[in-house]
Each structure stands twice: as C-alpha cells, then as structure tokens.
Write an enzyme that holds these catalytic residues in place. Structure first.
Site, mmCIF file in Angstrom:
data_model
loop_
_atom_site.group_PDB
_atom_site.id
_atom_site.type_symbol
_atom_site.label_atom_id
_atom_site.label_comp_id
_atom_site.label_asym_id
_atom_site.label_seq_id
_atom_site.Cartn_x
_atom_site.Cartn_y
_atom_site.Cartn_z
ATOM 1 N N THR A 176 0.833 -1.211 0.000
ATOM 2 C CA THR A 176 0.000 0.000 0.000
ATOM 3 C C THR A 176 0.866 1.258 0.000
ATOM 4 O O THR A 176 1.979 1.233 0.507
ATOM 5 C CB THR A 176 -0.877 -0.038 1.269
ATOM 6 O OG1 THR A 176 -1.810 -1.083 1.121
ATOM 7 C CG2 THR A 176 -1.599 1.261 1.519
ATOM 8 N N ASP A 207 -8.427 -1.380 5.629
ATOM 9 C CA ASP A 207 -8.425 -0.148 6.427
ATOM 10 C C ASP A 207 -8.167 1.107 5.600
ATOM 11 O O ASP A 207 -8.498 2.216 6.026
ATOM 12 C CB ASP A 207 -7.342 -0.252 7.511
ATOM 13 C CG ASP A 207 -5.945 -0.406 6.892
ATOM 14 O OD1 ASP A 207 -5.792 -1.198 5.931
ATOM 15 O OD2 ASP A 207 -5.011 0.271 7.361
ATOM 16 N N THR A 227 -0.160 1.353 6.827
ATOM 17 C CA THR A 227 -0.050 0.179 5.962
ATOM 18 C C THR A 227 0.135 -1.044 6.850
ATOM 19 O O THR A 227 0.844 -0.990 7.853
ATOM 20 C CB THR A 227 1.119 0.275 4.971
ATOM 21 O OG1 THR A 227 1.190 -0.957 4.240
ATOM 22 C CG2 THR A 227 2.465 0.536 5.642
ATOM 23 N N GLY A 228 -0.539 -2.132 6.482
ATOM 24 C CA GLY A 228 -0.429 -3.339 7.296
ATOM 25 C C GLY A 228 -1.679 -4.175 7.144
ATOM 26 O O GLY A 228 -2.483 -3.941 6.237
HETATM 27 N N1 ASP Z 1 -3.728 -2.107 4.670
HETATM 28 C C1 ASP Z 1 -3.946 -2.697 3.374
HETATM 29 C C2 ASP Z 1 -5.202 -3.532 3.401
HETATM 30 O O1 ASP Z 1 -5.417 -4.232 4.359
HETATM 31 C C3 ASP Z 1 -2.824 -3.551 2.920
HETATM 32 C C4 ASP Z 1 -1.508 -2.886 2.911
HETATM 33 O O2 ASP Z 1 -1.215 -2.018 3.733
HETATM 34 O O3 ASP Z 1 -0.698 -3.224 2.036
HETATM 35 O O4 ASP Z 1 -5.930 -3.504 2.435
#
Ligand code: ASP
Length: 311
Positions: A176, A207, A227-228
């Site tokens: 992300t 999120d 991000t996570g």
């Molecule tokens: N937070 C993002 C999601 O759960 C994924 C990511 O941060 O890469 O869609």
C-alpha cells in the site's frame, strides 16, 4: 516551513526478500514521489495537493500495490481502495472496491470535494467516476507480470494475504502507498491508496479507505497514513488512535505512534506501520514489521529514504 512523508508498504522487507536490482528502483520511486510533493509545498501549495501528488506518483509506479501494480482479487480482477483527509477542516473522501480508475486517490479527492459524501463503493462509485470524468483505464493497464504470477499461485486457495512469493514462504509484504504533509500555511493532510490484499474475496475492504483506521488528519494533532494487515488496523482504529493520544493525553507525535504501532498493534499481532506529521513540523515513520518502504523531507529540508529496518 513544510514537511512531507511517504510510504510504499511495510512487512517482510529485508535484503533477502528484495532483489538486489529492485532495491534502487524502490528508492527511486519513493524519491520521485517525495520530490513531486515537496515541489508543491515549496511553492506554497497545499498539503492536500502535495499528498495527492505523491500518492498519484506511487500509484503510477508498477512496483507498488496501488493503481498500476495493484494485487489481484480471488476473481482475478483489481478492486482499488483510497482515501484522503484535509486536517484544516476535517473534510474527507474515500473510495472502496472501485475498478478501472487510473488514480483512485484523485477520485477520493473528487468524492471529498464534489459528492457531498465521504465514502463511495462499488458500481455506484464507478458511476460517479464517469460523471466526474475521472481518468479510467482498461483492465490491461493494471496487469503486471509479478502480481499476476503471485495470484496464479494462490487463486485456488483461501489464502488472502499479501504480495507473497510462494505458498511455503509467504513474503508478508504490504505494498500500500500513502503520504502525509504539513504545508507552509500550517495545514496537514493525509492520503492512502491500495489494491488491498492479494486473493481477497467477497468484496473485502481493508483499512485504507476507512477514515480513522488507515488515514486521519487534523490540524490540532497530526496526519497519519497506515499500511499493514487491514482487518487489525480497522479493529484498532489505528490512525485516529494516534490523534486521540495526542489530543487527550498530550503525547508527542512520535510517542503516540510508538504506542499504537509497537504496543497496541503489536499485541494484536497486527504487522505493519504508519507515517505521521504534526502541525509543529515533526515527522515520524514507525513500523513493527521487518521493514517499510518510506521517505521524508523534514522541516530542515533533510531528505531520508529507506526500505529496511536497520537504516
Ligand atoms: N492495509 C492494506 C489492506 O489491508 C494492505 C496494505 O497495507 O498493504 O488492504
């Protein structure tokens, strides 16, 4: 005075998981986004303009999981989520599960400024995109070999995680993208954009387009982009929690981010990170994963770009 910080995802970002030839490409991509945004801020542009420009730049770069380069859903398509928030007036706009939109972040901004709503999803959102003459692209535009090959390996499973290399060795890398900025007028803004998690199904939304979870901005406190693992970041209301700790408990930006990322999220086994700025000119980049693609230009003009945990 102005500041800008960006991220291109966190997770198992190590010298072992990033190919040697990819390392400079990631850094160049982050630098290009930083410079785009700082050019705007330097010329008295707004924080909202700067975060949109930085995220747009990362969306256009196929290395990152947003816009071109987004991961595939279980059905083999791209469903994109994005959000933007203006800390000067708490206006926010977001889109979830949209298809064929070249720059979801610009679409989220159109939602914020022109729809009278905060979050649009699915087909209705796509109808609004056409009405707003948002730039669209064919499915082919979103094809990248790397993401396609990743999807081929997992499409028959219920495994919905992130960019991973093989089933035996999940890479756990969240790609992300996001940006936060403080402009010369004293206003902060935040933006986040993603393809979500690879092989996601059932209209899954993470999120990133949820105000307070993957994004938040308030001049009184801070601007945050996360991000996570989205499910856990939503349950932790991660971005807003940082703002609350600053507003109600008087914590500094850095201490509030440390508390949320390295105490609260860690205890939930929520791998990831976040970037933040406050209206005083502080910048902080915090993660509990092995690494995070990240960069910043602080109030003194010092530029920093890094990928791994130990730099
Ligand atoms: N937070 C993002 C999601 O759960 C994924 C990511 O941060 O890469 O869609």
């Amino acid at each position: 005075m102005y500041t800008i910080a960006i991220h291109g995802g966190a997770g198992a970002v190590t010298k072992q998981t990033i190919l040697e030839e990819e390392d400079p490409k990631f850094r160049a991509g982050l630098k290009a986004a930083l410079h785009k945004a700082s050019g705007i801020l330097k010329n008295n542009g707004t924080a909202v303009d700067a975060v949109e420009a930085a995220v747009k730049c990362l969306e256009d770069n196929p290395l990152f999981n947003a816009g071109k380069g987004a991961v595939y859903t279980k059905k083999g398509i791209h469903e994109l989520d994005a959000s933007i928030m203006d800390g000067s007036n708490l206006q926010a706009g977001a889109v979830a599960g949209v298809r064929n939109v070249k720059n979801p972040i610009s679409f989220a901004r159109a939602v914020m400024e022109k729809s009278g709503h905060v979050l649009l999803s699915g087909k209705g959102a796509n109808d609004f995109a056409l009405k707003m003459k948002v730039e669209m692209e064919s499915d082919d535009y979103f094809y990248t070999k790397q993401r396609y090959d990743q999807w081929l390996k997992v499409r028959h499973t219920d495994f919905y995680h992130l960019d991973h290399i093989t089933e035996e060795m999940p890479e756990r890398k969240f790609g992300t993208v996001g940006a936060v900025a403080l402009d010369k007028h004293g206003n902060v803004a935040a933006a986040t954009s993603t393809g979500g998690m690879i092989n996601k199904q059932f209209g899954r939304i993470g999120d990133s387009p949820i105000i307070g979870a993957g994004v938040y901005a308030n001049n009184k406190t801070c601007a945050i982009s996360c991000t996570g693992h989205g499910e856990l970041f939503m349950r932790a209301v991660a971005a807003y929690d940082v703002s609350c700790l600053m507003e109600y408990k008087n914590l500094s930006l850095h201490d509030a981010m440390q508390k949320v990322v390295n105490e609260k999220l860690k205890a939930m086994h929520a791998e990831g990170g976040m970037i933040g700025v406050d209206a005083k000119g502080n910048v902080s980049l915090v993660f509990n994963a092995q690494g995070m693609h990240r960069g910043s230009i602080d109030a003194k003009g010092v530029e920093y770009v890094a990928l791994y945990g130990d730099e």
